[in-house]
Design a protein around this motif. Sequence first.
Motif, PDB file in Angstrom:
ATOM      1  N   UNK A  32       0.824  -1.202   0.000  1.00 38.36           N
ATOM      2  CA  UNK A  32       0.000   0.000   0.000  1.00 38.36           C
ATOM      3  C   UNK A  32       0.868   1.266   0.000  1.00 38.36           C
ATOM      4  N   UNK A  33       0.401   2.289  -0.717  1.00 34.77           N
ATOM      5  CA  UNK A  33       0.920   3.647  -0.593  1.00 34.77           C
ATOM      6  C   UNK A  33      -0.250   4.532  -0.199  1.00 34.77           C
ATOM      7  N   UNK A  34      -0.147   5.166   0.953  1.00 33.46           N
ATOM      8  CA  UNK A  34      -1.228   5.978   1.498  1.00 33.46           C
ATOM      9  C   UNK A  34      -0.858   7.458   1.418  1.00 33.46           C
ATOM     10  N   UNK A  35      -1.864   8.302   1.179  1.00 33.58           N
ATOM     11  CA  UNK A  35      -1.633   9.735   1.008  1.00 33.58           C
ATOM     12  C   UNK A  35      -2.646  10.543   1.816  1.00 33.58           C
ATOM     13  N   UNK A  36      -2.198  11.693   2.303  1.00 33.35           N
ATOM     14  CA  UNK A  36      -3.086  12.706   2.877  1.00 33.35           C
ATOM     15  C   UNK A  36      -2.441  14.051   2.599  1.00 33.35           C
ATOM     16  N   UNK A  37      -3.223  15.017   2.154  1.00 32.76           N
ATOM     17  CA  UNK A  37      -2.602  16.289   1.823  1.00 32.76           C
ATOM     18  C   UNK A  37      -3.585  17.409   1.656  1.00 32.76           C
ATOM     19  N   UNK A  38      -3.020  18.592   1.503  1.00 32.36           N
ATOM     20  CA  UNK A  38      -3.809  19.784   1.217  1.00 32.36           C
ATOM     21  C   UNK A  38      -3.025  20.663   0.251  1.00 32.36           C
ATOM     22  N   UNK A  39      -3.673  21.060  -0.841  1.00 34.95           N
ATOM     23  CA  UNK A  39      -3.107  21.999  -1.800  1.00 34.95           C
ATOM     24  C   UNK A  39      -3.821  23.331  -1.641  1.00 34.95           C
ATOM     25  N   UNK A  40      -3.061  24.436  -1.724  1.00 36.75           N
ATOM     26  CA  UNK A  40      -3.640  25.745  -1.465  1.00 36.75           C
ATOM     27  C   UNK A  40      -3.614  26.681  -2.666  1.00 36.75           C
ATOM     28  N   UNK A  41      -2.608  26.539  -3.517  1.00 38.57           N
ATOM     29  CA  UNK A  41      -2.487  27.425  -4.666  1.00 38.57           C
ATOM     30  C   UNK A  41      -1.918  26.666  -5.851  1.00 38.57           C
ATOM     31  N   UNK A  42      -2.048  27.281  -7.036  1.00 38.58           N
ATOM     32  CA  UNK A  42      -1.568  26.639  -8.249  1.00 38.58           C
ATOM     33  C   UNK A  42      -0.976  27.667  -9.195  1.00 38.58           C
ATOM     34  N   UNK A  43       0.075  27.248  -9.919  1.00 41.87           N
ATOM     35  CA  UNK A  43       0.645  28.046 -11.000  1.00 41.87           C
ATOM     36  C   UNK A  43       0.345  27.317 -12.306  1.00 41.87           C
ATOM     37  N   UNK A  44      -0.439  27.943 -13.177  1.00 38.01           N
ATOM     38  CA  UNK A  44      -0.868  27.285 -14.402  1.00 38.01           C
ATOM     39  C   UNK A  44       0.290  27.092 -15.369  1.00 38.01           C
ATOM     40  N   UNK A  45       0.061  26.261 -16.393  1.00 43.72           N
ATOM     41  CA  UNK A  45       1.120  25.909 -17.344  1.00 43.72           C
ATOM     42  C   UNK A  45       1.603  27.100 -18.157  1.00 43.72           C
ATOM     43  N   UNK A  46       0.794  28.166 -18.263  1.00 42.32           N
ATOM     44  CA  UNK A  46       1.208  29.351 -19.006  1.00 42.32           C
ATOM     45  C   UNK A  46       1.173  30.586 -18.114  1.00 42.32           C
ATOM     46  N   UNK A  47       1.655  30.442 -16.886  1.00 49.06           N
ATOM     47  CA  UNK A  47       1.651  31.556 -15.941  1.00 49.06           C
ATOM     48  C   UNK A  47       2.786  31.355 -14.943  1.00 49.06           C
ATOM     49  N   UNK A  48       3.388  32.447 -14.493  1.00 48.19           N
ATOM     50  CA  UNK A  48       4.467  32.354 -13.518  1.00 48.19           C
ATOM     51  C   UNK A  48       4.006  32.673 -12.100  1.00 48.19           C
ATOM     52  N   UNK A  49       2.760  33.127 -11.944  1.00 48.50           N
ATOM     53  CA  UNK A  49       2.259  33.481 -10.619  1.00 48.50           C
ATOM     54  C   UNK A  49       1.621  32.283  -9.936  1.00 48.50           C
ATOM     55  N   UNK A  50       1.431  32.386  -8.635  1.00 50.20           N
ATOM     56  CA  UNK A  50       0.763  31.357  -7.851  1.00 50.20           C
ATOM     57  C   UNK A  50      -0.574  31.923  -7.388  1.00 50.20           C
ATOM     58  N   UNK A  51      -1.680  31.281  -7.810  1.00 43.28           N
ATOM     59  CA  UNK A  51      -3.016  31.812  -7.560  1.00 43.28           C
ATOM     60  C   UNK A  51      -3.862  30.823  -6.763  1.00 43.28           C
ATOM     61  N   UNK A  52      -5.006  31.315  -6.237  1.00 41.08           N
ATOM     62  CA  UNK A  52      -5.960  30.442  -5.557  1.00 41.08           C
ATOM     63  C   UNK A  52      -6.470  29.373  -6.530  1.00 41.08           C
ATOM     64  N   UNK A  53      -6.919  28.262  -5.997  1.00 39.30           N
ATOM     65  CA  UNK A  53      -7.479  27.191  -6.805  1.00 39.30           C
ATOM     66  C   UNK A  53      -8.834  27.626  -7.352  1.00 39.30           C
ATOM     67  N   UNK A  54      -9.127  27.209  -8.578  1.00 37.42           N
ATOM     68  CA  UNK A  54     -10.358  27.663  -9.235  1.00 37.42           C
ATOM     69  C   UNK A  54     -11.125  26.489  -9.817  1.00 37.42           C
ATOM     70  N   UNK A  55     -12.434  26.682  -9.900  1.00 36.23           N
ATOM     71  CA  UNK A  55     -13.340  25.780 -10.613  1.00 36.23           C
ATOM     72  C   UNK A  55     -14.313  26.688 -11.343  1.00 36.23           C
ATOM     73  N   UNK A  56     -14.042  26.911 -12.638  1.00 37.13           N
ATOM     74  CA  UNK A  56     -14.798  27.930 -13.341  1.00 37.13           C
ATOM     75  C   UNK A  56     -14.498  29.297 -12.747  1.00 37.13           C
ATOM     76  N   UNK A  57     -15.538  30.044 -12.398  1.00 39.49           N
ATOM     77  CA  UNK A  57     -15.356  31.377 -11.801  1.00 39.49           C
ATOM     78  C   UNK A  57     -15.295  31.326 -10.273  1.00 39.49           C
ATOM     79  N   UNK A  58     -15.470  30.142  -9.685  1.00 45.37           N
ATOM     80  CA  UNK A  58     -15.422  29.997  -8.226  1.00 45.37           C
ATOM     81  C   UNK A  58     -13.989  29.713  -7.777  1.00 45.37           C
TER      82      UNK A  58
END
Length: 415
Positions: A170-196
């Motif tokens: 078994x490989x077990x995981x637990x985590x939290x991600x807070x921000x993301x840098x998109x493939x065509x961006x150098x900034x780190x932004x909040x996570x998005x789902x559409x406009x939310x």
Amino acid sequence: MVLNSKALHVTGALLVSTMLLQPSSFAQGLVEDSTANLTLRNFFFERTFTAPNYPQDKAREWTQSFIFDLRSGFTSGTIGVGVDVLGKYAVKLDGGAGRYGALLLPKDRDGEPADNFGRLGVALKARLGATELKVGEWMPNLPIVTADDFRALPQTFEGAQLSSQDIKHWTLYAGQLNKSSLRNDSSMEDLAFGSAHSDAFNYLGGDYRSESKNTTIRLWSGQLEDIYQQQYVGLNQRWQLSTSATLNTNIGYFWGKDDGSAKAGRLDNRTASLMIGLGVYEHTFSIGLQQVSGDTGWMRISGTGGIYLANNTFNHAFDNPREKSWQLRYDLNFAGYGLPGLSLMTRYVRGEDVRLQKIDNGSEWVRETELGYVIQSGPAKNLAVRWRNASVRRDFNNSDYDENRVILTYPINIL
């Protein structure tokens, strides 16, 4: 609970302190077990829009990327510590504002594609036995969140993850991600789902792999706080039918709904996915089946990939509400014909019964071919050249196009 930037920095400081408290063993495992490589990626992308009255005729961009990946070992002792560094930088070779649309480059404030962009990501890590804590920035590749790496530079995430292999198989995981840098961006932004937007994606997961390594079972759960929650169960099975034939199956099922204050509104989705591949000598014949049920499409954080869906392609994942899709795929490895390093993939995917606003029964298809070659020896050994050709047609959204991508990749081992 949200791990904000301050909490991540405090955790990182504790890991650094642990390093400094082990001066005698600091360099031994940390350096000796380290790996480092620099990948040169030259990416040319041209898309020709064929739909009538589309705002532009072509999207064309060309970049040269440099991706540096350093993964240290761990210091010796009860608790080993280390660091991973991911540096990414891309330079524009071609692509004016009138041809923008390939998503290789971000836009500057004047509306022109940027001449260059990049960022440096660092992840600190600590290991106790077969359990590892990672804090910082990296590229997750999990069924419920997969960093996209289909353009000039890869997408990255910031957060914390605990993984463990202390239980056999078994490989077990637990985590939290807070921000993301998109493939065509150098900034780190909040996570998005559409406009939310959300500042926390929490996840738990477990992967079981049999002793023979022919069976893998995956159980995962994720929550994009106040937007959606999603579960996944998957099964990968490989059968050796004979010395020259193998059968591979990949079955997956996602289900999810809105979460908390439901910033994106009511969500309801169930997505079933099946890929079956028969390999005979150098040939592989595959069939993909996929069905999206519920009132909304498959749920994923904006910018991430859909590689755990059977009918995910370079261009589309066939994940619209109510969409039913099928795929025929053929792969050929030319090594058996005296041409090692040469490969061919071609596929056709068709989706029907798409339900969108003002669309009651939409249909679409994608045809893609990839021809690739990896140099096997000499000074240019491991240089890979890939040509991807695709056509996309829909009877909705006025977004038909043909495209070509040429990708040259050259990995340089430093450590």
